[in-house]
Every structure is written in C-alpha cells, then in structure tokens.
Design an enzyme around this catalytic site. Sequence first.
Site, mmCIF file in Angstrom:
data_model
loop_
_atom_site.group_PDB
_atom_site.id
_atom_site.type_symbol
_atom_site.label_atom_id
_atom_site.label_comp_id
_atom_site.label_asym_id
_atom_site.label_seq_id
_atom_site.Cartn_x
_atom_site.Cartn_y
_atom_site.Cartn_z
ATOM 1 N N TYR A 83 -2.502 -11.267 -18.335
ATOM 2 C CA TYR A 83 -1.601 -12.302 -18.844
ATOM 3 C C TYR A 83 -1.575 -13.545 -17.950
ATOM 4 C CZ TYR A 83 1.691 -9.892 -15.651
ATOM 5 O OH TYR A 83 2.295 -9.290 -14.569
ATOM 6 N N GLY A 99 0.785 -1.238 0.000
ATOM 7 C CA GLY A 99 0.000 0.000 0.000
ATOM 8 C C GLY A 99 0.809 1.276 0.000
ATOM 9 N N PRO A 115 -2.918 -1.586 -18.706
ATOM 10 C CA PRO A 115 -1.749 -0.707 -18.591
ATOM 11 C C PRO A 115 -2.019 0.480 -17.671
ATOM 12 C CG PRO A 115 -2.825 -0.378 -20.713
ATOM 13 C CD PRO A 115 -3.511 -1.539 -20.062
ATOM 14 N N ARG A 138 7.202 -4.162 3.280
ATOM 15 C CA ARG A 138 8.459 -4.446 3.987
ATOM 16 C C ARG A 138 9.142 -3.184 4.478
ATOM 17 N NH1 ARG A 138 12.572 -6.658 0.917
ATOM 18 N NH2 ARG A 138 11.597 -5.850 -0.975
ATOM 19 N N GLY A 160 2.001 3.497 -5.827
ATOM 20 C CA GLY A 160 1.266 3.076 -7.009
ATOM 21 C C GLY A 160 -0.195 2.762 -6.787
ATOM 22 N N SER A 196 17.348 -16.935 -13.814
ATOM 23 C CA SER A 196 17.867 -17.869 -12.814
ATOM 24 C C SER A 196 16.726 -18.446 -11.984
ATOM 25 C CB SER A 196 18.858 -17.160 -11.888
ATOM 26 O OG SER A 196 18.190 -16.245 -11.033
#
Length: 309
Positions: free
Chosen positions: A166, A33, A209, A57, A36, A124
């Site tokens: 997606y 939160g 978008p 975090r 963005g 990776s």
Amino acid sequence: MACKNPKKFFPIRKSPVLRDGAFKGKLVLVTGGGTGIGKAIATTFAHLRATVVIAARRMEKLEQTARDITKITGGTCEPFQMDIKDPGMVSDAFDKIDMKFGKVPEILVNNAAGNFIMATELLSSNAYGTIIDIVLKGTFNVTTELGKRCIQNKTGASITSITAGYARAGAPFIVPSAVSKAGVETMTKSLATEWSKYGLRFNAVSPGPIPTKGAWGRLNSGEMGDIAEKMKFLNPEGRVGSPEEVANLVAFISSDHMSFLNGAIIDLDGGQQHFNHGSHMGDFLHSWDHKNWEDAENLIRGRTGKEKA
C-alpha cells in the site's frame, strides 16, 4: 477467485533456503527484532551462522527473544536497546555494537514499524506524527547512521527495509503508515543511486498478509484466527504468508548471490496487491460509524497497552 488448494500448489517452506554457514563471519542488525517478522528474520540469519543483533525499545522482550534464538539455532544473537526515533540513542547503540564486535553491521534489516487503523477524520496530528517518527524518520536515522560509519570506515553493507504494497497503491484507514512506507521506498531507491559508490546497496521487501500478533493486533478488531481465515479468500493463492517466507527472501537478497540487486522493491504477497490494492483492508470498514471506531480503538489499545496519542 482464490485458489482452493493452496497446500498443494503453494506450500509454505519455513526452513532456510541458503546453505548452512552462508553468513558466517557477518554481523547482522535487525530492528524490531523482538517479535513477528523481525524475530523470524533474526532467527533465519542465526541459523545461517551470522552474528545477529536485534534492537528495539523494550529490553525485556528483546532479551527473551535473544535467548530463544540462541537456544533454537545454536548461534549468536545479542539484544541492544534502541529507540529508532531518537538519533542520539541510535548513535549510542551503534557505538556499543562497534565496541562489542569490533565493527559495524555488514547487513541491516529495517523492520521496526508502527501502525493502526483509524478513520482519517478522527486521526490526531500526534498519532499521525508518531507513525511518521517511527517508520520514516526512524528508518532514516538507522540507515544513515550505518551508512555514514561505513563510508568513514570504507566498508560495504546491504540494507533491506520492510515496507508494504500500500506504499504504492495507497490504502484507506492507515494513511500514516502508507505515507511513511512510501517515503521509505523512495529513500531506498534514492540511496541506491547515491551511495552505491561507497559499497552500499539498498532494497525493500513488501510483504503481503502475514499474521503476526503485533501488526495484525493493531490493524484488526477481530480474533487472529478469524482474520487470517478471511484473508485467505482475499488472496489469489488462497492463503496468507508466513514470517519465515519473508525471512528467507530477506536473507537471500542480503547475500552476495544477489550483489547486483540494488534499488529494488520486491513484493512477497501471493498476488495480493493486484487483488485488493495491497492494503488488506476490507470494504466493510467504510460502513463503520464513530461508535464502531471508538470500540475498535479501545480494543486495539488494550492489546498494545498504550494511551491515546
């Protein structure tokens, strides 16, 4: 072909769509939160007089966002540190929320996420696992922690997760996120059938978008303004969306007006999913060589300040 006059036909409305005081007495938790879309969602709920908890975090950013939201809305917004990858930390955060407010949230918005572009042959296992841990496992950790407490307390809740088109269509160069978001959408539908008997309902919002510094900064190597301008021509409505539009939809489906909405995945993308497979990833990425990917990776890491996984 994109609409040439979106301002006339598809105007952006940023003010709350629900009446003032619509969430008075409700406790809302928004993960991710601090910036963005998450910040916009928290702001909208605060405007509508909910008591808002934002969690992430990094406390420094959260604390500043909480102050900003309180100042803008005159409402209540409290920051709580929570690394959603860590089930123990999630449980501790819920204990602290319960202690401070005397109850667990009636509304949860799973917004915390992670993503980046990368050719899959260069990806990776650690980098892949990081996104899975944040998006899929993290959403599971928060959702089930709230759910178990609601079941024990015999209280209901509305849980909305932020996903992506997606998740269903698939997308190149963002495989970890696509896999994770698909899992979140399946979890949403599964829990809607399993936990509704306890008074819990689950939905997901799939934004198209939406230019935000955090998300788009990890998905593109260009400048924000240039990227948004290009994206307009890849959307049927000829424009990109705003975080406030996502926030209004989330608030509406979280309200009692939408109590019969359960297990739904709602696309808010101006028709993007039918225009470009919902991924927002241009075909130009297929032409990149290893040098292009290395340059893009270094640029994106510079924006996020993270070391290579």
